[in-house]
Design a protein around this motif. Structure first.
Motif, PDB file in Angstrom:
ATOM      1  N   ASP A 199      35.936  49.763  36.609  1.00 52.97           N
ATOM      2  CA  ASP A 199      35.474  49.028  37.757  1.00 52.97           C
ATOM      3  C   ASP A 199      37.079  48.523  38.337  1.00 52.97           C
ATOM      4  O   ASP A 199      38.096  48.300  37.832  1.00 52.97           O
ATOM      5  N   ALA A 200      36.692  48.202  39.455  1.00 50.40           N
ATOM      6  CA  ALA A 200      37.719  47.866  40.396  1.00 50.40           C
ATOM      7  C   ALA A 200      38.481  46.422  39.761  1.00 50.40           C
ATOM      8  O   ALA A 200      37.419  45.369  39.430  1.00 50.40           O
ATOM      9  N   LEU A 201      39.635  46.015  40.010  1.00 53.43           N
ATOM     10  CA  LEU A 201      40.134  44.780  39.469  1.00 53.43           C
ATOM     11  C   LEU A 201      40.914  44.163  40.342  1.00 53.43           C
ATOM     12  O   LEU A 201      41.620  44.734  41.291  1.00 53.43           O
ATOM     13  N   SER A 202      41.088  42.954  40.316  1.00 55.24           N
ATOM     14  CA  SER A 202      41.926  42.224  41.225  1.00 55.24           C
ATOM     15  C   SER A 202      43.361  42.067  40.727  1.00 55.24           C
ATOM     16  O   SER A 202      43.541  42.361  39.662  1.00 55.24           O
ATOM     17  N   VAL A 218      37.286  42.865  49.401  1.00 56.31           N
ATOM     18  CA  VAL A 218      36.383  42.048  48.832  1.00 56.31           C
ATOM     19  C   VAL A 218      36.442  40.806  49.503  1.00 56.31           C
ATOM     20  O   VAL A 218      37.403  39.985  49.021  1.00 56.31           O
ATOM     21  N   GLY A 219      36.015  40.593  50.576  1.00 53.56           N
ATOM     22  CA  GLY A 219      36.271  39.270  51.441  1.00 53.56           C
ATOM     23  C   GLY A 219      37.636  39.057  51.818  1.00 53.56           C
ATOM     24  O   GLY A 219      37.959  40.087  52.322  1.00 53.56           O
ATOM     25  N   ASN A 220      38.461  38.180  51.358  1.00 53.10           N
ATOM     26  CA  ASN A 220      39.804  38.108  52.056  1.00 53.10           C
ATOM     27  C   ASN A 220      40.660  38.748  50.658  1.00 53.10           C
ATOM     28  O   ASN A 220      41.820  38.752  50.988  1.00 53.10           O
TER      29      ASN A 220
END
Length: 111
Positions: free
Chosen positions: A45-48, A81-83
């Motif tokens: 999955d995508a990670l911050s 994802v949002g900001n």
């Protein structure tokens, strides 16, 4: 075309393809980038950036710099994802990269 030592004509890899492959290899030319890519590939999955920082243990600015290089060659995809941004491995590159390595190493049909 070039002649090899035995007099056979050898086709060179097209220059544009060689340049593209070189950009891919440059994107992997740092151990921290390798660790980040491996983390993203394993996670799926995508990670911050914050989650990547927590695992890799380097500064946020360093992780961001390291993510830019593989993102430029599309090894890593960026999702807004949002900001914030999340990063994930481009699975198409996972399929293509071994082929590129095989071609460069003289095994155009794969391993």
């Amino acid at each position: 075309m070039n002649d090899d030592d035995r007099g056979r004509v050898v086709e060179l890899l097209a220059r544009a393809t060689a340049e593209e492959y070189a950009s891919w290899f440059r994107a992997l030319s740092d151990p921290t980038r390798i660790q980040i890519l491996e983390l993203l590939a394993r996670h799926g999955d995508a990670l911050s950036v914050g989650k990547i920082v927590a695992v890799v243990g380097v500064a946020q600015s360093t992780v961001s710099q390291h993510l830019k290089i593989p993102a430029d060659v599309r090894f890593v995809l960026v999702e807004a994802v949002g900001n914030s941004r999340r990063y994930r491995v481009n699975t198409a590159c996972v399929d293509q990269f071994p082929t590129a390595a095989d071609v460069v190493m003289g095994r155009p049909g794969g391993c």
